[in-house]
Design a protein around this motif. Structure first.
Motif, PDB file in Angstrom:
ATOM      1  N   LEU A 161       1.600   6.909  -6.904  1.00 55.70           N
ATOM      2  CA  LEU A 161       0.653   7.580  -7.260  1.00 55.70           C
ATOM      3  C   LEU A 161       0.826   9.087  -6.912  1.00 55.70           C
ATOM      4  O   LEU A 161       0.611  10.058  -7.614  1.00 55.70           O
ATOM      5  CB  LEU A 161      -0.967   7.398  -6.650  1.00 55.70           C
ATOM      6  CG  LEU A 161      -1.531   6.113  -6.931  1.00 55.70           C
ATOM      7  CD1 LEU A 161      -2.506   5.306  -6.212  1.00 55.70           C
ATOM      8  CD2 LEU A 161      -1.984   6.289  -8.448  1.00 55.70           C
ATOM      9  N   PHE A 211      -8.435   6.239   4.915  1.00 54.67           N
ATOM     10  CA  PHE A 211      -7.631   6.992   5.724  1.00 54.67           C
ATOM     11  C   PHE A 211      -8.261   8.029   6.650  1.00 54.67           C
ATOM     12  O   PHE A 211      -7.993   8.182   7.564  1.00 54.67           O
ATOM     13  CB  PHE A 211      -6.366   7.575   5.507  1.00 54.67           C
ATOM     14  CG  PHE A 211      -5.388   6.354   5.097  1.00 54.67           C
ATOM     15  CD1 PHE A 211      -5.340   5.597   3.822  1.00 54.67           C
ATOM     16  CD2 PHE A 211      -4.247   6.315   5.939  1.00 54.67           C
ATOM     17  CE1 PHE A 211      -4.358   4.429   3.763  1.00 54.67           C
ATOM     18  CE2 PHE A 211      -3.275   5.196   5.405  1.00 54.67           C
ATOM     19  CZ  PHE A 211      -3.432   4.422   4.608  1.00 54.67           C
ATOM     20  N   ILE A 256       2.099   1.619  -3.591  1.00 53.93           N
ATOM     21  CA  ILE A 256       1.162   2.083  -4.291  1.00 53.93           C
ATOM     22  C   ILE A 256       0.879   3.579  -4.171  1.00 53.93           C
ATOM     23  O   ILE A 256       0.910   4.480  -5.061  1.00 53.93           O
ATOM     24  CB  ILE A 256      -0.134   1.448  -4.100  1.00 53.93           C
ATOM     25  CG1 ILE A 256      -0.047  -0.195  -4.619  1.00 53.93           C
ATOM     26  CG2 ILE A 256      -1.381   2.004  -5.085  1.00 53.93           C
ATOM     27  CD1 ILE A 256      -1.330  -1.005  -4.369  1.00 53.93           C
ATOM     28  N   LEU A 257       0.658   3.905  -2.828  1.00 51.51           N
ATOM     29  CA  LEU A 257       0.399   5.571  -2.756  1.00 51.51           C
ATOM     30  C   LEU A 257       1.502   6.315  -2.837  1.00 51.51           C
ATOM     31  O   LEU A 257       1.242   7.346  -3.609  1.00 51.51           O
ATOM     32  CB  LEU A 257       0.073   5.605  -1.188  1.00 51.51           C
ATOM     33  CG  LEU A 257      -1.073   4.858  -0.633  1.00 51.51           C
ATOM     34  CD1 LEU A 257      -1.205   5.335   0.985  1.00 51.51           C
ATOM     35  CD2 LEU A 257      -2.466   5.555  -1.387  1.00 51.51           C
ATOM     36  N   VAL A 301       0.851  -1.322   0.067  1.00 51.00           N
ATOM     37  CA  VAL A 301      -0.078  -0.053  -0.205  1.00 51.00           C
ATOM     38  C   VAL A 301       0.738   1.358   0.025  1.00 51.00           C
ATOM     39  O   VAL A 301       0.453   2.128  -0.693  1.00 51.00           O
ATOM     40  CB  VAL A 301      -0.960  -0.026   1.169  1.00 51.00           C
ATOM     41  CG1 VAL A 301      -1.887   1.378   1.332  1.00 51.00           C
ATOM     42  CG2 VAL A 301      -1.762  -0.987   0.885  1.00 51.00           C
ATOM     43  N   LEU A 353      -6.575   7.733  -5.391  1.00 53.51           N
ATOM     44  CA  LEU A 353      -6.294   8.273  -4.311  1.00 53.51           C
ATOM     45  C   LEU A 353      -7.378   9.052  -3.377  1.00 53.51           C
ATOM     46  O   LEU A 353      -7.317   8.723  -2.257  1.00 53.51           O
ATOM     47  CB  LEU A 353      -5.250   9.666  -4.882  1.00 53.51           C
ATOM     48  CG  LEU A 353      -3.862   9.352  -5.250  1.00 53.51           C
ATOM     49  CD1 LEU A 353      -3.493  10.559  -5.843  1.00 53.51           C
ATOM     50  CD2 LEU A 353      -3.283   8.908  -4.137  1.00 53.51           C
ATOM     51  N   VAL A 367      -1.887  -1.061   9.129  1.00 48.45           N
ATOM     52  CA  VAL A 367      -1.547  -0.541   8.044  1.00 48.45           C
ATOM     53  C   VAL A 367      -2.203   1.149   7.737  1.00 48.45           C
ATOM     54  O   VAL A 367      -1.588   1.705   7.103  1.00 48.45           O
ATOM     55  CB  VAL A 367      -2.462  -1.268   7.082  1.00 48.45           C
ATOM     56  CG1 VAL A 367      -2.275  -0.652   5.649  1.00 48.45           C
ATOM     57  CG2 VAL A 367      -1.925  -2.712   6.868  1.00 48.45           C
ATOM     58  N   TRP A 368      -3.141   1.247   8.671  1.00 51.87           N
ATOM     59  CA  TRP A 368      -3.536   2.727   8.650  1.00 51.87           C
ATOM     60  C   TRP A 368      -2.159   3.585   8.827  1.00 51.87           C
ATOM     61  O   TRP A 368      -2.162   4.798   8.580  1.00 51.87           O
ATOM     62  CB  TRP A 368      -4.718   2.744   9.646  1.00 51.87           C
ATOM     63  CG  TRP A 368      -5.418   4.117   9.724  1.00 51.87           C
ATOM     64  CD1 TRP A 368      -5.997   4.752   8.772  1.00 51.87           C
ATOM     65  CD2 TRP A 368      -5.497   5.037  10.789  1.00 51.87           C
ATOM     66  NE1 TRP A 368      -6.609   5.877   9.321  1.00 51.87           N
ATOM     67  CE2 TRP A 368      -6.360   6.156  10.643  1.00 51.87           C
ATOM     68  CE3 TRP A 368      -4.859   4.910  12.270  1.00 51.87           C
ATOM     69  CZ2 TRP A 368      -6.508   7.187  11.509  1.00 51.87           C
ATOM     70  CZ3 TRP A 368      -5.169   6.189  13.137  1.00 51.87           C
ATOM     71  CH2 TRP A 368      -5.961   7.048  12.560  1.00 51.87           C
ATOM     72  N   LEU A 387       0.595   4.004   8.151  1.00 56.01           N
ATOM     73  CA  LEU A 387       1.794   3.728   7.398  1.00 56.01           C
ATOM     74  C   LEU A 387       2.566   4.893   6.619  1.00 56.01           C
ATOM     75  O   LEU A 387       3.378   4.845   6.005  1.00 56.01           O
ATOM     76  CB  LEU A 387       1.444   2.516   6.297  1.00 56.01           C
ATOM     77  CG  LEU A 387       0.235   2.908   5.231  1.00 56.01           C
ATOM     78  CD1 LEU A 387       0.490   4.287   4.608  1.00 56.01           C
ATOM     79  CD2 LEU A 387      -0.004   1.866   4.235  1.00 56.01           C
TER      80      LEU A 387
END
Lengths: 503, 312, 280
Positions: free
Chosen positions: B110, C27, B106-107, B103, C20, B181-182, B184
């Motif tokens: 992007l 989030f 990926i973030l 993740v 996104l 994961v939140w 990260l």
């Protein structure tokens, strides 16, 4: 102290700005940040601002002696402890009291207190539950209070219910209880009862079928059938959540005692979670869970939540600690709540409320404390004087256990406290006072929940828990020795008056 | 050979070396000095003490302590709770570490495109890392709550009937993974930083050569961020075996429901601070240490060669 | 041809925004809940089904929160710990990492392994011996145990910076070496400036660690005038219930300045970390 105001200002400006550019938005956010910091900084300049707020305080200046007390209570009761210490200082011009916050991190563990004791820099007074005393005292972590207790003429009969006898283990005293935590009265939602066609003023008397047809409509099971509702495959309303009484281990104690079960053998040498009546109780809990369906989606109790789920109005009955009940009273003043004693299960148990047991925090002097004398004065005042116990009741709000106190008398007539008073006076049980009890709590937490979730039979769960706890206790005895005869401690409890012939 | 020589006759050994070797040796020592001081000051005593404890039945205070040899270690092998706690730890780590890295990458990919609102997105993804865990734990208790829960509420908008999360033995560990994961944000920052090292001209060259998106990612991007992927993997595994805080803030360290969240770190803590078996807990710590060390070594062996360092 | 490229760019753009936004949503939801929760009464907070917005907006949480929580003092204390720790961690870790990454000497690998190993010892068994050590030198009750260790290299950052330094082209430092610049000179004049952004990232991480560390301040601080933000927040977590509203209110106030700083400075942490200008 002006943060709310500051925020409103920022909101207003942001709203009136038309289409703010990014730069402008940034500026605003920066302004908010600066304002938040500044408003915070204002607190710094308040004289004594810090030491008078929160859960800690510095000792009053200019005292001959200063002691440090570790306070494990979070808000709001923790502030009450600070207030109580101030009241002590007001009546003791020679002793200053520094209160230091030492929170509980995971189940009953106070890492700051333990590290300070193990590291050789303990406070003068700490908090402990009586069920830990057999272990802590034998490991040399506690200063014995017996001589001081004798000198002050304090007797176990000075305390309500079993609070006295449980502190006089083998005629020795290590810690004195400053607050009573009678676990638990039963509270019920009158509106829900009414809607389900039940008498809003009558809670169930029995837990489950007694074999007597006349009692059938007086059981929790009967109420459960009336109150249970499902919506879309989920439980949307339930009579009671028996495994959710402040964790699985505490639930087991509560319903085990309600069935008449024992967790300690008669001679006080063995933990007996696998007592047949405890097994019966757990079987009832698991059967109840199965009948309700979908238990894995029911929320458990705080500390995570602001209000106990009972406040949501979808739970018919709940055993509640004082702090949770008071919070519900304040937040939902219109909710109609009945309060009384826990249902029981014959033939093992013979009276309502028999499932209740006494918890609560005690004060003790850690080994190596710098000023045991002044520490003892603090303990004596808070646990064994009318002034102290009443200050506790007024400032902290727990029911005191010192009999001759206005606080205890006031609790009797206060409608919010009366169920606790009644429970305190009638209860006969406690978590066993043995070195194996902390491990038993861990084991029961695991295995009782395994049973409730259908992964284990009730017998297996409680036998395994018992074996682990007893193994641990034996190993402990082997290492540390057995100065304490549990038989005596139990005999004291059974007779309730401290008059033991021989054991 | 040289190591033995260095001890037997240091002077001769030293003289036998090239000036370059001696120069590097001296500078190496200079740069290592703070590390040596730090190790001696803050690690040596606690580490040695805990090794010593692990061969005794030490309690909280050290009263009545006896030597028990390897009993603590052999006891661990027979302790079913310890094995199940290791299993739980492994379960969480095997999910949380790769998901977290994927993740984060990926973030980062992007956010590395020139999208509008880049700064805004970055801040959003980083916000969870700013929140002290005391606060975020409480927030997530509400998020996961099956009754008052935000998560199941949001899922219901999409017609999904959410599970009981922390109340359900089957879903409690996935819930912990989600919570981890939140947070990260840090990993995302590292990955973003790593992506800046991928040379633009190489990317463009690959594009001209007609390489598709996946090829460009796999053959150009990944090699350049491989040191940071390695870093994320190793530190993730090291931290994963010591998983503690999320369990403390979300289940109060009880291991509920049905022991599903009893991880090794919490079991160790419980033994040391609730049951005062400090010797036993120390043995656990050193077994964990060995497991972590072996896993780290394996990972270095497996992937170390594939890591591309621009400076070599 | 041109059209198809434009078309592809557009699709790419829309797709990346969509992804996104989806992630942002995931989030942000808990944070939104937190901020909204700061304005809710306990009854609204515990409503079933979930009540996202309320008409019954309250400011009590803020006034209560700020009264319990001496925010300025705690933020100041946290900064007193965080700022020296950030600087110490960045400088010392970079120094050590340089030796591990750029100097070819025999102890390079073993030392790296030992430094990594320090991360692998579970903290809860070294906690008491460490406390005893700090007590022996009289540091208990001061900020020093929370600051000083950072001046001797932090394993996590040593590892992180080593990974970055391994990527700096040899030619850059070799040239300086040939010119007779000492290793310290190379570290100070070439590597440090090059890695300034990486150091900024290290400082950011260290700030966040000092910011949310609970156990350290809990064990070593006893005077409430010295408490930190994270320790103070546990005030709201009682034995049986959490004062959710005030906790959320205080958290919301605390998170804003840090978020703003990050928003403004994130370019430094991220774009700036690049060493690409010097890539061969």
């Amino acid at each position: 102290m002006t943060s709310p105001h500051t925020f409103r200002q920022v909101d207003d400006r942001g709203g009136g700005g038309g289409a703010p550019s990014r730069r402008r938005a940034l500026g605003l956010m920066g302004g908010a940040a600066a304002a938040a910091f500044l408003s915070g900084c204002a607190v710094v300049s308040v004289p004594n601002g810090v030491s008078t707020v929160g859960l800690s305080k510095g000792a009053a200046p200019g005292r001959k002696k200063n002691i440090e007390v570790y306070n494990n209570q979070g808000a709001p009761t923790g502030m009450g402890v600070v207030e109580m210490a101030k009241a002590f200082e007001a009546s003791h011009p020679d002793i200053g009291v520094k209160v230091t916050y030492s929170p509980i991190v995971t189940q009953d563990v106070q890492p700051k207190l333990l590290t300070a004791i193990a590291g050789g820099q303990p406070p003068d007074v700490g908090m402990v539950g009586q069920e830990y005393v057999p272990m802590w005292s034998r490991l040399g972590m506690m200063e014995e209070l017996t001589p001081m207790v004798h000198a002050a003429g304090i007797k176990e009969t000075d305390y309500a219910g079993i609070a006295g006898p449980r502190a006089w283990i083998d005629n020795r005293v290590w810690a004195l209880q400053w607050e009573g935590d009678p676990n638990f009265p039963l509270f019920w939602n009158k509106d829900l009862f009414e809607k389900a066609g039940l008498d809003p003023d009558t809670p169930p008397t029995f837990v489950t079928d007694t074999g007597n047809a006349a009692d059938k409509q007086k059981t929790v099971d009967y109420y459960a059938g009336k109150l249970l509702k499902h919506t879309g495959g989920l439980i949307s309303q339930i009579a009671i959540v028996p495994w959710d009484v402040y964790g699985f281990a505490n639930s087991m104690y509560t319903w085990g005692f309600s069935f008449g079960g024992k967790f300690l053998s008669a001679d006080g040498t063995k933990l007996t979670p696998e007592h047949p009546l405890n097994i019966k109780a757990l079987q009832w809990m698991t059967a109840y869970a199965k009948a309700a369906g979908g238990v894995a989606k029911l929320a458990t109790t705080p500390p995570g939540l602001t209000l106990h789920p009972f406040a949501g109005g979808h739970i018919g009955m709940a055993p509640l600690v004082g702090a949770n009940f008071q919070a519900i009273r304040t937040a939902q003043p219109k909710m109609r709540i009945g309060g009384g004693l826990l249902p029981y299960q014959p033939p093992g148990a013979s009276a309502a409320g028999q499932g209740a047991w006494l918890g609560g925090w005690s004060f003790f002097i850690p080994k190596g404390a710098r000023d045991p004398e002044a520490a003892w004065e603090f303990i004596r005042w808070t646990t064994a004087t009318n002034a102290g116990a009443t200050a506790e009741y007024k400032k902290v709000g727990y029911i005191p256990v010192y009999s001759n106190s206005d606080g205890l008398r006031a609790a009797r007539t206060d409608p919010n406290m009366a169920p606790y008073w009644k429970t305190l006076m009638s209860l006969k049980n406690q978590r066993p006072l043995t070195p194996g009890t902390s491990l038993l709590a861990n084991s029961m937490e695991k295995y009782v929940s395994s049973a409730v979730f259908g992964q284990m039979s009730a017998e297996d769960a409680l036998h395994t828990a018992g074996k682990e706890a007893n193994d641990f206790w034996q190993a402990f005895n082997k290492q540390v020795g057995t100065q304490l005869t549990q038989a005596k401690a139990m005999a004291l409890l059974r007779h309730g008056n401290g008059q033991v012939n021989s054991a | 050979m040289s190591a033995a020589q260095a001890f037997l006759n240091p002077r001769r050994w030293w003289r036998s070396k090239t000036p370059m070797y001696r120069r590097n040796y001296k500078w190496g020592l200079v740069f290592a000095t703070p590390a040596f001081i730090g190790l001696a000051w803050f690690f040596a005593y606690p580490a040695i003490a805990s090794i010593v404890y692990s061969f005794s039945n030490r309690t909280m205070t050290g009263a009545k302590t006896q030597w028990v040899g390897g009993t603590n270690y052999s006891g661990l092998f027979k302790d079913s709770e310890w094995w199940s706690s290791l299993g739980n730890t492994f379960y969480i780590m095997v999910l949380a570490v790769p998901i977290g890295i994927v993740v984060a990458v990926i973030l980062a990919l992007l956010l590395n495109l020139k999208v509008r609102g880049q700064s805004f997105y970055r801040t959003i993804f980083f916000l969870p890392s700013i929140l002290p865990v005391v606060a975020s734990g409480v927030v997530w208790l509400y998020v996961f709550n099956p009754q008052y829960g935000v998560l199941n509420n949001v899922l219901s908008w999409f017609g999904i009937n959410g599970p009981g999360w922390l109340q359900d033995p089957n879903w409690a560990k996935p819930a912990l993974v989600i919570f981890s994961v939140w947070g990260l944000g840090n990993l995302m920052v590292i990955m973003l930083a790593g992506l800046q090292e991928v040379p633009q001209d190489l990317q463009e060259q690959a594009m001209v050569d007609g390489a598709n998106w996946w090829h460009r990612f796999w053959h150009v991007t990944v090699p350049f961020i491989s040191p940071h992927l390695m870093f994320a993997l190793i530190t993730g595994v090291i931290a994963g075996f010591q998983y503690f805080t999320p369990v403390y803030v979300l289940t109060n360290g009880s291991g509920d429901p049905a022991g599903a969240t009893m991880v090794s770190g919490v079991y160790l803590y419980q033994n040391a601070f609730q049951n005062f078996k400090v010797g036993y807990a120390s043995a656990m710590a050193w077994v964990l240490f060995i497991i972590i060390a072996v896993c780290t070594a394996l990972l270095f062996k497996l992937f170390g060669k594939r890591v591309y360092y621009g400076g070599e | 041809m041109l059209q198809s490229v434009l078309w592809r760019r557009l699709v790419e753009k829309i797709a990346s925004h969509a992804i996104l936004l989806a992630f942002s949503f995931c989030f942000f939801i808990p944070l939104l809940w937190m901020v909204l929760g700061a304005f809710k009464t306990p009854a609204d907070l515990n409503a079933t089904p979930v009540k996202w917005f309320t008409h019954d907006i309250t400011w009590d949480n803020f006034s209560q929160g700020v009264q319990t929580f001496p925010m300025g003092r705690y933020v100041l204390n946290t900064l007193i710990i965080a700022v020296p720790s950030m600087i110490g961690a960045a400088v010392s870790s970079s120094f050590i990492a340089y030796g591990l990454a750029r100097i070819d000497w025999p102890l390079r690998k073993p030392l790296f392994v030992v430094i990594l190993a320090t991360m692998m010892i579970p903290y809860y068994v070294t906690m008491v011996p460490l406390f005893q050590m700090f007590k022996a030198i009289g540091w208990v009750g001061t900020f020093l145990p929370l600051i000083a260790p950072h001046f001797f290299g932090v394993a996590f950052y040593v590892f992180l910076l080593r990974q970055f330094y391994m990527g700096i082209p040899r030619s850059l430092t070799d040239a300086a070496r040939v010119d007779g610049v000492s290793e310290i000179g190379i570290w100070w004049r070439i590597v440090l400036p090059l890695s300034r952004p990486a150091l900024a990232a290290v400082m950011l991480f260290q700030f966040l660690i000092s910011w949310s560390d609970l156990l350290g301040p809990l064990l070593y601080l006893s005077n409430s005038n010295l408490y930190t933000v994270s320790l103070g927040l546990t005030y709201f977590r009682g034995e049986y219930a959490t004062a959710f509203g005030p906790l959320m209110a205080v958290s919301a106030i605390l998170i804003v300045p840090v978020a703003v700083v990050f928003f403004l400075a994130q370019r430094t942490f991220i774009q700036g970390i690049t060493l690409s200008g010097i890539k061969e």
